[in-house]
Design an enzyme around this catalytic site. Structure first.
Site, PDB file in Angstrom:
ATOM      1  N   THR A  66      30.589  44.369  21.341  1.00 31.52           N
ATOM      2  CA  THR A  66      30.653  44.429  23.013  1.00 31.52           C
ATOM      3  C   THR A  66      31.104  45.725  24.002  1.00 31.52           C
ATOM      4  O   THR A  66      30.728  45.914  24.739  1.00 31.52           O
ATOM      5  CB  THR A  66      30.634  42.393  23.340  1.00 31.52           C
ATOM      6  OG1 THR A  66      30.320  42.251  22.919  1.00 31.52           O
ATOM      7  CG2 THR A  66      30.080  42.752  24.954  1.00 31.52           C
ATOM      8  N   CYS A  67      32.443  45.777  23.694  1.00 29.58           N
ATOM      9  CA  CYS A  67      33.499  46.817  23.926  1.00 29.58           C
ATOM     10  C   CYS A  67      32.434  47.559  23.399  1.00 29.58           C
ATOM     11  O   CYS A  67      32.896  48.811  24.356  1.00 29.58           O
ATOM     12  CB  CYS A  67      34.782  46.558  23.208  1.00 29.58           C
ATOM     13  SG  CYS A  67      35.386  44.541  23.245  1.00 29.58           S
ATOM     14  N   SER A  68      32.409  48.314  22.053  1.00 31.21           N
ATOM     15  CA  SER A  68      31.835  49.701  22.033  1.00 31.21           C
ATOM     16  C   SER A  68      30.359  49.835  23.101  1.00 31.21           C
ATOM     17  O   SER A  68      30.177  50.874  22.761  1.00 31.21           O
ATOM     18  CB  SER A  68      31.292  49.755  20.400  1.00 31.21           C
ATOM     19  OG  SER A  68      33.017  49.735  20.084  1.00 31.21           O
TER      20      SER A  68
ATOM     21  N   THR B 131      34.783  46.789  18.209  1.00 25.58           N
ATOM     22  CA  THR B 131      34.332  45.456  17.950  1.00 25.58           C
ATOM     23  C   THR B 131      33.062  45.690  19.636  1.00 25.58           C
ATOM     24  O   THR B 131      32.961  46.617  19.879  1.00 25.58           O
ATOM     25  CB  THR B 131      34.587  44.690  19.292  1.00 25.58           C
ATOM     26  OG1 THR B 131      35.729  44.950  20.124  1.00 25.58           O
ATOM     27  CG2 THR B 131      36.693  44.795  18.379  1.00 25.58           C
TER      28      THR B 131
END
Length: 162
Positions: A50-52, A48
């Site tokens: 923001t996570c990545s 995803t």
């Protein structure tokens, strides 16, 4: 259940990952954290945005700095299966210190009280974004985000606490 917070003892639970020999392992979180200073951070989902692009890269990039400040383990948890987590980990070829742990059914995420219902977006139950500094199973710092925010759970916030 109330979200985990500073002063709490982390619950035990079993998470999965692929080891350096590409063998699926099931591990007790307490076995990874007992007697150690660890960072446990969670994200809503692998791959995803923001996570990545923000959350995980920060911990990967600053892992050596965290280790130099006494951190023994850096553990990433996401509500994904171990196969997805293995493939996601490969997108960080320089990573040598962050362990990608799968919580496929969100069992551990529920035990932490950090589940996030993203059913309206077609994602089902996920984890709230968080970072915990844990010393010998006791939470010393709990940085838990509201909704999909990314304001308090970054590696820099953990570094401030070390």
């Amino acid at each position: 259940m109330a979200p985990i917070s500073t002063g709490d003892v982390i619950p035990d639970g079993t998470l999965s990952y692929f080891d350096e020999n590409d063998k699926l392992q099931h591990v007790s979180l307490n076995s990874l954290a007992a007697g150690k200073k660890v960072i446990l951070f969670g994200v809503p989902g692998a791959f995803t945005p923001t996570c990545s692009t923000k959350h995980v890269p920060g911990f990967v990039k600053k892992a050596k700095e965290l280790k130099s400040k006494g951190v023994d383990e850096i553990l990433l948890i996401s509500v994904n299966d171990p196969f997805v987590m293995k493939e996601w980990s490969k997108t960080y070829p320089g990573n040598k210190h962050v362990k990608f742990l799968a919580d496929g059914s969100a069992t551990y995420t529920h035990a932490l009280g950090l589940e996030l219902d993203l059913s309206e977006k077609g994602l089902g139950t996920r984890s709230r974004r968080f970072s915990l500094l844990v010393d010998n199973l006791k939470v010393k710092v709990a940085n838990v985000e509201s909704g999909g925010e990314f304001t308090v759970s970054s590696v820099d916030e953990i570094l401030k606490a070390l």
